[in-house]
Design a protein around this motif. Structure first.
Motif, PDB file in Angstrom:
ATOM      1  N   VAL A 269      11.823  15.934  12.959  1.00 28.44           N
ATOM      2  CA  VAL A 269      10.586  15.346  11.601  1.00 28.44           C
ATOM      3  C   VAL A 269      10.106  16.104  10.811  1.00 28.44           C
ATOM      4  CG1 VAL A 269       8.677  13.827  11.430  1.00 28.44           C
ATOM      5  CG2 VAL A 269       9.897  12.910  13.596  1.00 28.44           C
ATOM      6  N   ILE A 270      10.417  15.459   9.827  1.00 22.76           N
ATOM      7  CA  ILE A 270      10.073  16.344   8.174  1.00 22.76           C
ATOM      8  C   ILE A 270       8.731  15.100   7.621  1.00 22.76           C
ATOM      9  CG2 ILE A 270      10.820  17.624   5.698  1.00 22.76           C
ATOM     10  CD1 ILE A 270      13.315  17.528   8.242  1.00 22.76           C
ATOM     11  N   SER A 271       8.047  16.214   7.441  1.00 24.12           N
ATOM     12  CA  SER A 271       6.531  15.885   6.576  1.00 24.12           C
ATOM     13  C   SER A 271       7.212  15.987   5.289  1.00 24.12           C
ATOM     14  CB  SER A 271       5.695  15.211   7.102  1.00 24.12           C
ATOM     15  OG  SER A 271       5.704  14.751   8.311  1.00 24.12           O
ATOM     16  N   ASP A 272       6.417  15.200   4.088  1.00 24.13           N
ATOM     17  CA  ASP A 272       6.154  15.590   2.742  1.00 24.13           C
ATOM     18  C   ASP A 272       4.622  15.369   1.935  1.00 24.13           C
ATOM     19  OD1 ASP A 272       6.777  16.593   0.138  1.00 24.13           O
ATOM     20  OD2 ASP A 272       7.301  15.282  -0.535  1.00 24.13           O
ATOM     21  N   ILE A 273       4.087  16.198   1.370  1.00 20.18           N
ATOM     22  CA  ILE A 273       2.781  16.395   1.495  1.00 20.18           C
ATOM     23  C   ILE A 273       2.144  15.924   0.293  1.00 20.18           C
ATOM     24  CG2 ILE A 273       0.542  17.301   0.993  1.00 20.18           C
ATOM     25  CD1 ILE A 273       2.127  20.130   3.098  1.00 20.18           C
ATOM     26  N   VAL A 274       1.817  14.649  -0.141  1.00 18.08           N
ATOM     27  CA  VAL A 274       1.666  13.857  -1.732  1.00 18.08           C
ATOM     28  C   VAL A 274       0.553  14.935  -2.320  1.00 18.08           C
ATOM     29  CG1 VAL A 274      -0.144  12.024  -2.700  1.00 18.08           C
ATOM     30  CG2 VAL A 274       1.337  12.045  -1.076  1.00 18.08           C
ATOM     31  N   LYS A 275       0.763  15.008  -4.086  1.00 17.55           N
ATOM     32  CA  LYS A 275       0.079  15.892  -4.322  1.00 17.55           C
ATOM     33  C   LYS A 275      -1.573  15.624  -4.466  1.00 17.55           C
ATOM     34  CE  LYS A 275       4.406  17.459  -7.517  1.00 17.55           C
ATOM     35  NZ  LYS A 275       4.979  16.866  -8.869  1.00 17.55           N
TER      36      LYS A 275
ATOM     37  N   ASP B 238      14.070   7.521   1.108  1.00 18.95           N
ATOM     38  CA  ASP B 238      13.355   8.140   1.965  1.00 18.95           C
ATOM     39  C   ASP B 238      12.859   6.804   2.974  1.00 18.95           C
ATOM     40  OD1 ASP B 238      11.799   9.939   4.115  1.00 18.95           O
ATOM     41  OD2 ASP B 238      11.316  11.093   2.862  1.00 18.95           O
ATOM     42  N   SER B 239      13.011   6.952   4.266  1.00 16.81           N
ATOM     43  CA  SER B 239      12.701   5.825   5.004  1.00 16.81           C
ATOM     44  C   SER B 239      11.417   4.469   4.644  1.00 16.81           C
ATOM     45  CB  SER B 239      12.729   5.843   6.524  1.00 16.81           C
ATOM     46  OG  SER B 239      10.482   6.948   6.325  1.00 16.81           O
ATOM     47  N   LYS B 240      11.833   3.714   4.910  1.00 17.96           N
ATOM     48  CA  LYS B 240      10.970   2.319   4.214  1.00 17.96           C
ATOM     49  C   LYS B 240       9.332   3.479   4.647  1.00 17.96           C
ATOM     50  CE  LYS B 240       9.884  -2.472   4.437  1.00 17.96           C
ATOM     51  NZ  LYS B 240       9.893  -3.312   4.904  1.00 17.96           N
ATOM     52  N   ARG B 241       9.451   3.725   6.047  1.00 20.69           N
ATOM     53  CA  ARG B 241       8.313   3.738   6.428  1.00 20.69           C
ATOM     54  C   ARG B 241       7.107   4.755   6.015  1.00 20.69           C
ATOM     55  NH1 ARG B 241       9.464   5.117  10.923  1.00 20.69           N
ATOM     56  NH2 ARG B 241       9.242   3.005  12.206  1.00 20.69           N
TER      57      ARG B 241
ATOM     58  N   LYS C 223       4.227   4.605   3.256  1.00 26.48           N
ATOM     59  CA  LYS C 223       3.007   5.736   3.226  1.00 26.48           C
ATOM     60  C   LYS C 223       2.299   5.620   2.299  1.00 26.48           C
ATOM     61  CE  LYS C 223       1.200   8.841   6.323  1.00 26.48           C
ATOM     62  NZ  LYS C 223       0.710  10.232   5.458  1.00 26.48           N
ATOM     63  N   VAL C 224       3.066   6.553   1.248  1.00 31.80           N
ATOM     64  CA  VAL C 224       2.786   7.374   0.173  1.00 31.80           C
ATOM     65  C   VAL C 224       2.193   6.395  -0.693  1.00 31.80           C
ATOM     66  CG1 VAL C 224       4.137   8.696  -1.831  1.00 31.80           C
ATOM     67  CG2 VAL C 224       4.767   9.524   0.301  1.00 31.80           C
ATOM     68  N   ALA C 225       2.625   5.165  -1.071  1.00 30.92           N
ATOM     69  CA  ALA C 225       2.715   4.086  -1.918  1.00 30.92           C
ATOM     70  C   ALA C 225       1.377   3.650  -1.402  1.00 30.92           C
ATOM     71  CB  ALA C 225       3.574   2.819  -1.912  1.00 30.92           C
TER      72      ALA C 225
ATOM     73  N   GLU D 297      -1.059   5.578   0.107  1.00 31.06           N
ATOM     74  CA  GLU D 297      -2.131   6.092  -0.334  1.00 31.06           C
ATOM     75  C   GLU D 297      -2.866   6.472  -2.105  1.00 31.06           C
ATOM     76  OE1 GLU D 297      -2.188  11.271   0.617  1.00 31.06           O
ATOM     77  OE2 GLU D 297      -1.149   9.767   2.069  1.00 31.06           O
ATOM     78  N   ILE D 298      -1.239   6.442  -2.580  1.00 32.09           N
ATOM     79  CA  ILE D 298      -1.631   6.583  -4.389  1.00 32.09           C
ATOM     80  C   ILE D 298      -1.695   5.441  -4.740  1.00 32.09           C
ATOM     81  CG2 ILE D 298      -0.253   9.296  -3.546  1.00 32.09           C
ATOM     82  CD1 ILE D 298       2.011   7.526  -5.319  1.00 32.09           C
ATOM     83  N   ALA D 299      -0.802   4.112  -4.528  1.00 34.48           N
ATOM     84  CA  ALA D 299      -2.061   2.811  -5.272  1.00 34.48           C
ATOM     85  C   ALA D 299      -0.658   2.421  -6.230  1.00 34.48           C
ATOM     86  CB  ALA D 299      -3.547   3.059  -6.203  1.00 34.48           C
ATOM     87  N   ILE D 300       0.481   2.931  -5.606  1.00 30.99           N
ATOM     88  CA  ILE D 300       1.409   2.686  -6.310  1.00 30.99           C
ATOM     89  C   ILE D 300       1.730   1.131  -6.222  1.00 30.99           C
ATOM     90  CG2 ILE D 300       4.403   2.530  -6.378  1.00 30.99           C
ATOM     91  CD1 ILE D 300       3.474   4.951  -8.146  1.00 30.99           C
ATOM     92  N   ASP D 301       2.267   0.256  -7.034  1.00 32.72           N
ATOM     93  CA  ASP D 301       2.010  -1.377  -6.685  1.00 32.72           C
ATOM     94  C   ASP D 301       3.695  -1.717  -6.209  1.00 32.72           C
ATOM     95  OD1 ASP D 301       0.217  -1.404  -8.856  1.00 32.72           O
ATOM     96  OD2 ASP D 301       1.059  -1.487 -10.301  1.00 32.72           O
ATOM     97  N   LYS D 302       4.380  -1.468  -6.594  1.00 30.47           N
ATOM     98  CA  LYS D 302       6.213  -1.787  -5.696  1.00 30.47           C
ATOM     99  C   LYS D 302       6.627  -0.286  -4.814  1.00 30.47           C
ATOM    100  CE  LYS D 302       6.813  -6.504  -7.915  1.00 30.47           C
ATOM    101  NZ  LYS D 302       8.008  -6.803  -8.015  1.00 30.47           N
ATOM    102  N   VAL D 303       7.289   0.030  -3.893  1.00 26.28           N
ATOM    103  CA  VAL D 303       7.976   0.582  -3.484  1.00 26.28           C
ATOM    104  C   VAL D 303       9.617  -0.102  -3.129  1.00 26.28           C
ATOM    105  CG1 VAL D 303       6.478   0.791  -1.588  1.00 26.28           C
ATOM    106  CG2 VAL D 303       8.107   2.507  -2.601  1.00 26.28           C
ATOM    107  N   TYR D 304      10.183   1.533  -3.432  1.00 25.52           N
ATOM    108  CA  TYR D 304      11.715   0.450  -3.173  1.00 25.52           C
ATOM    109  C   TYR D 304      12.303   1.556  -2.278  1.00 25.52           C
ATOM    110  CZ  TYR D 304      11.098  -3.351  -6.612  1.00 25.52           C
ATOM    111  OH  TYR D 304      10.775  -4.330  -6.954  1.00 25.52           O
ATOM    112  N   SER D 305      12.905   1.351  -0.385  1.00 22.28           N
ATOM    113  CA  SER D 305      13.383   2.995  -0.039  1.00 22.28           C
ATOM    114  C   SER D 305      14.411   2.897   0.201  1.00 22.28           C
ATOM    115  CB  SER D 305      12.720   3.152   0.940  1.00 22.28           C
ATOM    116  OG  SER D 305      12.118   2.080   1.987  1.00 22.28           O
ATOM    117  N   GLU D 306      14.681   3.684   0.855  1.00 21.83           N
ATOM    118  CA  GLU D 306      16.196   4.044   1.310  1.00 21.83           C
ATOM    119  C   GLU D 306      17.597   3.754   0.154  1.00 21.83           C
ATOM    120  OE1 GLU D 306      16.842   1.468   4.471  1.00 21.83           O
ATOM    121  OE2 GLU D 306      14.527   2.934   5.527  1.00 21.83           O
ATOM    122  N   LEU D 307      17.149   4.243  -0.528  1.00 26.79           N
ATOM    123  CA  LEU D 307      17.876   4.019  -1.949  1.00 26.79           C
ATOM    124  C   LEU D 307      19.126   5.215  -1.743  1.00 26.79           C
ATOM    125  CD1 LEU D 307      15.244   2.805  -4.307  1.00 26.79           C
ATOM    126  CD2 LEU D 307      16.747   1.622  -3.374  1.00 26.79           C
TER     127      LEU D 307
END
Length: 630
Positions: free
Chosen positions: A445-451, A475-478, A482-484, A486-496
């Motif tokens: 498991v590798i985690s990135d940090i939100v700016k 990245d994975s949907k989960r 989680k990032v979206a 945290e920063i109030a993004i309207d839409k997110v598309y993952s695993e692209l």
């Protein structure tokens, strides 16, 4: 170097203005006849206006007469011929005062940009012999790739390179707009244009001077003015049509009313009156305010953005940026730090350290942040001779042979495509599944940090009128959700996959209204195709990346997401001033033209309509240069 208020040419014009003003005052006070004054006024007129008359004459000879010089020459010579010599000389004097003021304003704008972008080094200290401490001062373009240069405290780093000895702090404000010094040490990359603040460093160059960051930035800023916006093209076309039209209108104003009065109404033609009105009409009609202030506004906007660490490649992109209503972000390195850390090793059939070792070896030839994090977590020197047959499977992971065993390291898609049964992980983060000879060995498991500024950046963008924010990630949907959240993004598309990002951007482009633009923000390396496909491509924190500079329309010179809203704010302010100047200049001119044609206004009104409007528009234009850099 401290810039002076006026250059030699401007000083010469200033002296001419003072001299002609004194001559006019003296002639007006002389107790001589009107006829004598008429001839005496030719002296200050020629002192202040000889260059305008010469330019007008050259324009006529070259069959390109319809410009502001022609308008001023005809209007002032005509006024003097009609006996209105005081007004004729005054019009030329005030016109030259306006031109001097405009020249100083443009010069200030250029000097500000020059100072902001004063990153081109004058020399490089080339190391000839290390043992003898022999150094030769040479021109930066003489330094070859792989050479060692010595940079002393207070000097600019001339060329991009890697520190081979020493540590110091760098002032990167000329590149990034940030005043906080950056600490660097042996092994760190340094960019040309930064100023060495403290210690002596030895740097191995990795690029030629012409390809270095400093040169690329200067080339971008210098070429930005050649990429004109729609507004600039409109003004250029408008001036080419407008000037001959008003000349014809002035001629008609001078001829038609007297002819009508003389032959139809059988009254006095009043030639002097109508010719004077026509000349006033010509002075009012001069399009200087528009022709000068609109390009200056864009030039100042590009300079103001440069001072904030934002490179906008041209006026056309400035205009497009102001119309952005949809913002699409890449996740890794854009809204997150892109600094990955191993936070867990799960379901291992072997010791955690051994699993990490195999993963690190398999990924040892990759420069991807995830690969680097695996190598850091392993923490030991990697023997690349143990690794062969490395294959990168786009959007999936890595296949490599380590110690004779096939290692698969990647996401769930890689396991599925290779028909390896694996265990799902419910942790948030990037999951690297490991298989040895097609048998599942566990996952890391590798985690990135939100700016820290990402959430505020999104909030600021929405306050600027952005309708929708979207995040695209492989990245994975989960993790993505989680990032979206945290920063109030309207839409997110993952695993692209990379090609999926292009398809998704095209889908979003088809959904927006014609007058709206979509911007994509990415790191500029992996996202070059998407940056090119969007209406506006914004490369973030990828200053040293050739891919970023080539593919994007706007380059943010550090990785702070707040710079996105800053760029849009500057573009909106720039366009607001452009529209203000167009409306103000045209409104005042057309009003004064009507008044001049009706005989309500005179030459003094004409002076305001020309010189006054030009000065006010120029003052308004250079406001773009000033503002908060945060």
């Amino acid at each position: 170097m401290k810039s002076k208020l006026m250059n030699k040419k401007q000083k010469k014009n200033f002296i001419r203005i003072i001299a002609s003003s004194i001559l006019i005052a003296v002639i007006l006070l002389l107790p001589v006849s009107e006829k004598t004054k008429f001839f005496l006024f030719f002296i200050p007129y020629l002192v202040i206006g000889y260059d305008i008359l010469l330019k007008a004459l050259k324009g006529i000879i070259n069959l390109k007469p319809f410009d502001e010089n022609f308008l001023m020459a005809v209007a002032t010579v005509g006024a003097i011929a009609l006996g209105e010599y005081t007004e004729g000389v005054a019009v030329m004097l005030f016109y030259q005062i306006g031109e001097l003021f405009q020249s100083i304003a443009v010069g200030k704008s250029r000097r500000n940009i020059s100072e902001l972008m004063d990153i081109r080094p004058d020399y490089a200290n080339l190391e000839i012999d290390f043992e003898k401490s022999e150094i030769k001062t040479v021109s930066p373009d003489e330094v070859k790739v792989g050479s060692i240069i010595v940079v002393k405290p207070g000097e600019k780093i001339p060329i991009d390179g890697v520190i081979v000895e020493g540590k110091t702090t760098l002032n990167t404000s000329a590149l990034t707009g940030e005043s906080i010094p950056r600490e660097v040490k042996e092994g760190d990359e340094v960019l040309g244009g930064c100023i060495n603040c403290s210690g002596v460093i030895r740097v191995r160059t990795v690029k030629e001077f012409g390809q270095s960051t400093a040169s690329k930035i200067l080339e971008l800023v210098e070429s930005a003015s050649s990429k004109k916006s729609k507004s600039e093209y409109f003004i250029s076309k408008f001036a080419r049509i407008y000037t001959p039209v008003v000349c014809i209108a002035a001629l008609a104003l001078a001829l038609i009313p007297p002819v009508v009065r003389m032959f139809i109404l059988n009254t006095d033609a009043l030639w002097n009156l109508w010719i004077y009105r026509a000349l006033t009409f010509l002075v009012i009609s001069c399009p200087c305010a528009l022709v000068i202030s609109i390009p200056l506004t864009f030039f100042a906007g590009i300079g103001g953005a440069s001072s904030a660490g934002i490179l906008i490649k041209g006026s056309n992109y400035m205009e497009s940026l102001s119309k952005v209503r949809y913002l699409v972000f890449d996740k890794t390195g854009t809204m997150t730090k892109g600094v990955f850390e191993v936070t867990g090793v799960h379901h291992g059939i072997m010791e955690n350290e051994k699993l990490l070792e195999l993963a690190a070896l398999a990924e040892c030839y990759s420069n991807h942040p995830i690969s680097k994090s695996l190598q850091r977590a392993y923490g030991k020197e990697i023997d690349k001779t143990r690794v062969r047959d490395v294959k990168e499977i786009s959007g999936h992971g890595i296949s490599a042979v380590v110690d004779g065993k096939q290692i698969l390291a990647g996401n769930a898609k890689l396991m599925i495509s290779e028909k390896v049964e694996f265990t799902e992980c419910h942790c948030a983060g990037t999951i690297i599944h490991i298989a040895i000879d097609k048998k599942y060995a566990g996952h890391i498991v590798i985690s990135d940090i939100v700016k820290p500024d990402s959430a505020l950046a999104v909030k600021n963008l929405k306050a600027l009128g952005i309708k929708q924010t979207v995040m695209l990630t492989g990245d994975s949907k989960r993790t993505a959700e989680k990032v979206a959240e945290e920063i109030a993004i309207d839409k997110v598309y993952s695993e692209l996959l990379p090609q999926d990002k292009v398809s998704k951007v095209e889908e979003l482009l088809n959904q927006k209204d014609p007058g709206e633009n979509l911007a994509f923000v990415g790191d500029g390396i992996n996202d070059a195709p998407v940056l090119s496909r969007a209406d506006i491509g914004i490369a973030m924190g990828a200053l040293g990346s050739d891919a970023a500079i080539e593919a994007s329309d706007v380059v943010l010179m550090d990785d702070n997401p707040l710079k996105i809203s800053k760029a849009i704010r500057i573009s909106k302010k720039c366009m607001r001033i452009v529209y203000q100047n167009i409306a103000f200049a045209l409104g005042v001119k057309f009003a004064c033209l009507v008044l001049g044609a009706l005989g309500i206004s005179n030459m003094w009104t004409a002076i305001f309509a020309d010189v006054g409007v030009m000065v006010l528009c120029v003052l308004n234009a250079i406001r773009v240069l000033f503002g908060k850099k945060s």
